[in-house]
Design a protein around this motif. Structure first.
Motif, PDB file in Angstrom:
ATOM      1  N   ALA A  41       0.823  -1.211   0.000  1.00 23.78           N
ATOM      2  CA  ALA A  41       0.000   0.000   0.000  1.00 23.78           C
ATOM      3  C   ALA A  41       0.861   1.267   0.000  1.00 23.78           C
ATOM      4  N   THR A  45       0.814   4.337  -2.755  1.00 28.39           N
ATOM      5  CA  THR A  45       0.688   5.749  -2.407  1.00 28.39           C
ATOM      6  C   THR A  45       1.805   6.563  -3.053  1.00 28.39           C
ATOM      7  N   GLY A  70      -6.130  -0.520  -3.189  1.00 33.05           N
ATOM      8  CA  GLY A  70      -5.727  -0.741  -1.806  1.00 33.05           C
ATOM      9  C   GLY A  70      -6.310  -1.998  -1.202  1.00 33.05           C
ATOM     10  N   TRP A  73      -4.209  -5.342  -0.486  1.00 35.68           N
ATOM     11  CA  TRP A  73      -3.346  -5.583   0.679  1.00 35.68           C
ATOM     12  C   TRP A  73      -4.116  -5.676   1.981  1.00 35.68           C
ATOM     13  N   GLU A  74      -5.431  -5.706   1.915  1.00 34.51           N
ATOM     14  CA  GLU A  74      -6.225  -5.866   3.136  1.00 34.51           C
ATOM     15  C   GLU A  74      -6.154  -7.310   3.610  1.00 34.51           C
TER      16      GLU A  74
END
Length: 79
Positions: A41, A45, A70, A73-74
């Protein structure tokens, strides 16, 4: 793409363009065309801040949805 770290390809998450030109996570690593790789993440960014998606996809990248990317990557998602 964002941070420039060197890692094995299997440790990275591939992003590619879908048929509409939107940047999406390519979990199967099978979407045609150019792909770009992110390590996490924070890397995403940094890539957004540096406008690296446009360069990585040679100006063909349309909409970049950071929330959608995003999710790769949770916890509980497969990257």
């Amino acid at each position: 793409m964002g941070c420039g770290a060197k890692k094995a390809q299997g440790e990275l998450t591939r992003v590619a363009l879908d048929p509409e030109g939107e940047v999406v996570v390519d979990r199967e690593r099978r979407l045609p065309g150019r792909g770009a790789y992110l390590c996490g993440a924070g890397c995403m960014t940094a890539a957004l801040k540096r406008k690296a998606f446009g360069r990585a996809f040679r100006g063909k990248a349309g909409k970049v949805d950071p929330l959608k990317l995003g999710q790769a990557w949770e916890p509980g998602s497969r990257s």
